[in-house]
Design an enzyme around this catalytic site. Structure first.
Site, PDB file in Angstrom:
ATOM      1  N   VAL A 120      23.187  46.419  -4.682  1.00  0.00           N
ATOM      2  CA  VAL A 120      23.854  45.704  -3.590  1.00  0.00           C
ATOM      3  C   VAL A 120      23.241  46.095  -2.252  1.00  0.00           C
ATOM      4  O   VAL A 120      22.985  45.235  -1.388  1.00  0.00           O
ATOM      5  CB  VAL A 120      25.370  45.996  -3.599  1.00  0.00           C
ATOM      6  CG1 VAL A 120      26.029  45.471  -2.326  1.00  0.00           C
ATOM      7  CG2 VAL A 120      26.028  45.367  -4.818  1.00  0.00           C
ATOM      8  N   ALA A 121      22.977  47.395  -2.052  1.00  0.00           N
ATOM      9  CA  ALA A 121      22.390  47.856  -0.796  1.00  0.00           C
ATOM     10  C   ALA A 121      20.972  47.315  -0.622  1.00  0.00           C
ATOM     11  O   ALA A 121      20.610  46.811   0.455  1.00  0.00           O
ATOM     12  CB  ALA A 121      22.389  49.385  -0.755  1.00  0.00           C
ATOM     13  N   TRP A 132      19.707  44.730  -2.009  1.00  0.00           N
ATOM     14  CA  TRP A 132      19.778  43.273  -1.872  1.00  0.00           C
ATOM     15  C   TRP A 132      20.066  42.885  -0.421  1.00  0.00           C
ATOM     16  O   TRP A 132      19.491  41.921   0.100  1.00  0.00           O
ATOM     17  CB  TRP A 132      20.859  42.707  -2.792  1.00  0.00           C
ATOM     18  CG  TRP A 132      21.052  41.239  -2.632  1.00  0.00           C
ATOM     19  CD1 TRP A 132      20.328  40.246  -3.228  1.00  0.00           C
ATOM     20  CD2 TRP A 132      22.022  40.584  -1.810  1.00  0.00           C
ATOM     21  NE1 TRP A 132      20.789  39.015  -2.825  1.00  0.00           N
ATOM     22  CE2 TRP A 132      21.832  39.185  -1.955  1.00  0.00           C
ATOM     23  CE3 TRP A 132      23.036  41.033  -0.972  1.00  0.00           C
ATOM     24  CZ2 TRP A 132      22.614  38.259  -1.285  1.00  0.00           C
ATOM     25  CZ3 TRP A 132      23.821  40.099  -0.299  1.00  0.00           C
ATOM     26  CH2 TRP A 132      23.610  38.736  -0.463  1.00  0.00           C
ATOM     27  N   HIS A 133      20.942  43.637   0.246  1.00  0.00           N
ATOM     28  CA  HIS A 133      21.242  43.329   1.647  1.00  0.00           C
ATOM     29  C   HIS A 133      19.999  43.493   2.517  1.00  0.00           C
ATOM     30  O   HIS A 133      19.680  42.628   3.332  1.00  0.00           O
ATOM     31  CB  HIS A 133      22.357  44.238   2.169  1.00  0.00           C
ATOM     32  CG  HIS A 133      23.731  43.752   1.841  1.00  0.00           C
ATOM     33  ND1 HIS A 133      24.399  44.150   0.704  1.00  0.00           N
ATOM     34  CD2 HIS A 133      24.562  42.902   2.488  1.00  0.00           C
ATOM     35  CE1 HIS A 133      25.590  43.561   0.673  1.00  0.00           C
ATOM     36  NE2 HIS A 133      25.707  42.803   1.733  1.00  0.00           N
ATOM     37  N   ASP A 134      19.347  44.620   2.368  1.00  0.00           N
ATOM     38  CA  ASP A 134      18.123  44.885   3.131  1.00  0.00           C
ATOM     39  C   ASP A 134      17.546  46.196   2.622  1.00  0.00           C
ATOM     40  O   ASP A 134      18.288  47.098   2.245  1.00  0.00           O
ATOM     41  CB  ASP A 134      18.405  44.984   4.638  1.00  0.00           C
ATOM     42  CG  ASP A 134      17.169  44.678   5.479  1.00  0.00           C
ATOM     43  OD1 ASP A 134      16.092  44.533   4.886  1.00  0.00           O
ATOM     44  OD2 ASP A 134      17.288  44.571   6.711  1.00  0.00           O
TER      45      ASP A 134
END
Length: 625
Positions: free
Chosen positions: A505-506, A508-510
């Site tokens: 998730v992290a 994927w965000h950036d």
């Protein structure tokens, strides 16, 4: 319907998303058919009322809480406004980040680039929201007319296939035009990535598809970031090598110039790679839905379960694979680049998308869509008003000396910063979902509750970016084995599962260290809540419900502080900024006094949150967040 009744209906959970008020295993057509029958609703409410405690809204305890809320909420807005007044000595340090506003006498804090871009493009997006569905109607009428028995009749299998072909063909063509308009020449880069991912799913041996899908798509995330979107000038420079001066006509220099010329045709959004992350989720969804469908090629799940394909429940739309012929490249592109959801989502699975192309979802009703649009407009108005009076983001961007602010100002500026982050994400998600609803596709709602209406770290991620949460559950969490804490070994595996999920998730965000720290902090802050649930199980407190509620409330207040810190690190001020804010709050005795007041106010707020959920339970609604 009166004005008050209309606004009450607009803020009902059913308006936000029918998934919140109905079982995912119940076809919505059944809900519509039973609307005039009050018996099922009464039976469900009676079932939940037998479990839920009686309402506490009209008790002396909650009258006291209401009094605290009446005093605390205006005070919170006043503190943030007081720190944003032009008469404040620190105003000159961040005034350059403010823009002319539409409220007389006030400037607007449009310093956040993400919201500023969204705000400036609202007129164009609103026009597209209307034009796109109209173009579809014209296309359906003139180019690809389909003979249908009508909306009231159940479509035949042939009519359903015709409807899918009609919609998918339009979506495929519009996707290509949309990509060219948004990204210019870079549209071909996106199509190349899509084609490569499609080949991973459809040409590799079955057992290699999951691993290859994850490797390819995570690799794409890193490559997009590290290669800055594969600019043609960079590619040309790499091919031609270092420049030479041996020739008046340097072929390498000419190639780089040609690459730069191609880069100049970048469309409306030249940096396509910034928003491509959401498309990666759809690429993974297609590949894994296709992979799982291979197990069911020998039989029809619809026939086996004996369900009506025109009236599937949401759970069936997701779990029942599409027909083998539906996994075509046309349908794949139509899904991955579906215009209303392309830029920001919400995310919808491939199976669900194809099911809604074939049969119109019964959840799409004009009256509900109108209420949803009104709710979006009111949310936009709230954002605009706050930005005119609370210059939280501009203050943060001006590299302030946090020691110059009082403990109350530091705390509440941070608090409102998180709310503005929530609103700037909420607005595009709802606008694009509204566009999708107008166009006839019902994706999940991304935000269930206000950011202030969350006290559980675990439940928070069920309500924040909910479509991504559901995607993570289906494609990461469940395949990794889920979670269980029945033994030490299973608990360790479950914690590792959470770490892997939030690491993805992290990333994927950036691809930034502060977001990795945010993801790991979230998992770390989940552990106390899990431990508390194990040490203080609800069943042991059944004879002392009030004491248990107070105990949970104390833990919830601690949870809220931890969630605020994690999100400030990940999305606002970073680790150093959080350290400076905390040291500023506790630099003198007044900070401790304010902390006690803040904990008391949060205690009251959590009690309100508990009762909101109990009220929902008395209606037969359990959102699990």
């Amino acid at each position: 319907m009166g004005v008050l009744s209309f606004f009450r209906a607009a803020y009902d959970l059913d308006t936000l998303d029918t998934r919140f008020t109905n079982s995912p295993s119940t076809p919505y057509k059944t809900v519509i058919e039973s609307r005039n029958d009050e018996i099922p609703g009464k039976e469900r409410a009676a079932k939940w009322n037998s479990r839920a405690p009686p309402s506490r809204w009209n008790t002396p305890e909650f009258y006291l809480y209401f009094l605290v809320i009446i005093v605390a909420v205006p005070y919170m807005f006043w503190v943030a406004y007081d720190a944003s007044r032009p008469t404040d000595p620190k105003y000159a340090k961040y005034e350059r980040f403010l823009s002319p506003g539409w409220i007389p006498g006030r400037k607007i804090d449009a310093s956040d680039a993400q919201y500023r871009t969204f705000r400036s493009n609202i007129p164009y997006m609103a026009a597209l929201l209307l034009v796109h569905p109209l173009l579809r109607r014209l296309y359906n009428l003139i180019v690809y007319p389909v003979n249908s028995a009508g909306q009231s009749s159940r479509p035949t299998l042939e009519e359903a296939d015709q409807r899918l072909n009609q919609r998918a063909t339009f979506d495929f063509g519009f996707a290509l035009i949309y990509l060219l308009a948004l990204h210019g020449i870079s549209a071909f880069k996106i199509l190349a990535i899509l084609y490569a991912n499609y080949q991973v799913a459809t040409t590799l041996p079955r057992k290699y598809i999951p691993v290859a899908t994850w490797v390819f798509n995570i690799g794409t995330l890193f490559a997009n970031e590290l290669c800055n979107g594969y600019r043609f000038s960079d590619i040309a420079a790499f091919i031609s090598g270092p420049p030479t001066n041996n020739s008046l006509l340097d072929s390498g220099s000419a190639l780089v110039s040609w690459g730069s010329w191609l880069d100049s045709y970048g469309g409306l959004m030249g940096r396509w790679e910034i928003l491509f992350n959401i498309t990666v989720l759809r690429l993974i969804s297609f590949n894994l839905d296709y992979y799982w469908s291979l197990d069911r090629r020998s039989y029809s799940p619809v026939e086996k379960k004996q369900v009506d394909p025109a009236a599937l429940s949401e759970r069936d739309r997701i779990s029942i694979p599409a027909q083998s012929k539906d996994y075509s490249f046309r349908n794949y592109v139509a899904y991955a680049i579906y215009a209303p959801l392309y830029l920001t989502g919400p995310v919808i699975t491939f199976n669900d998308f194809i099911s809604q192309l074939r049969y119109k979802s019964a959840t799409i009703e004009t009256s509900r869509t109108i209420r949803y649009a009104v709710r979006f407009a009111l949310t936009l108005l709230a954002m605009e008003v706050i930005l005119h009076y609370d210059y939280v983001q501009a203050i943060s961007k001006a590299n302030p000396v946090w020691g110059e602010y009082t403990a109350a100002q530091l705390s509440l500026l941070s608090y409102f910063n998180l709310h503005l982050i929530w609103l700037k994400l909420l607005l595009p998600w709802r606008l694009f979902r509204l566009w999708s609803l107008v166009d006839g596709i019902d994706p999940p709602e991304n935000m269930i509750r206000c950011v202030s209406d969350n006290w559980s770290t675990l439940a928070f991620w069920r309500s924040w970016h909910r479509s991504f949460y559901r995607w993570s559950i289906r494609y990461i969490y469940v395949p990794l084995g889920g979670s269980s804490f029945r033994s030490g070994r299973e608990a360790a595996r479950s914690v590792l599962t959470y770490v892997l999920v939030f690491t993805f998730v992290a990333l994927w965000h950036d691809i930034q260290m502060r977001l990795l720290i945010w993801g790991w902090l979230v998992v770390f802050f989940m552990l106390p809540e899990m431990a508390a649930g194990f040490i203080f199980p609800k069943r042991k407190w059944e004879q002392r419900p009030t004491a248990y509620r107070m105990l949970c409330c104390v833990g919830a207040v601690a949870n809220i502080f931890m969630m605020m810190m994690a999100n400030l690190v990940g999305f606002a001020v970073g680790v150093d900024g959080l350290k400076n804010i905390i040291s500023g709050i506790f630099r003198d005795f007044s900070g401790f006094v304010f902390l006690i007041g803040a904990c008391s106010a949060l205690f009251v707020g959590v009690q309100i949150m508990f009762e909101i959920r109990e009220s929902e339970a008395r209606r037969g609604i359990n959102l699990k967040c």
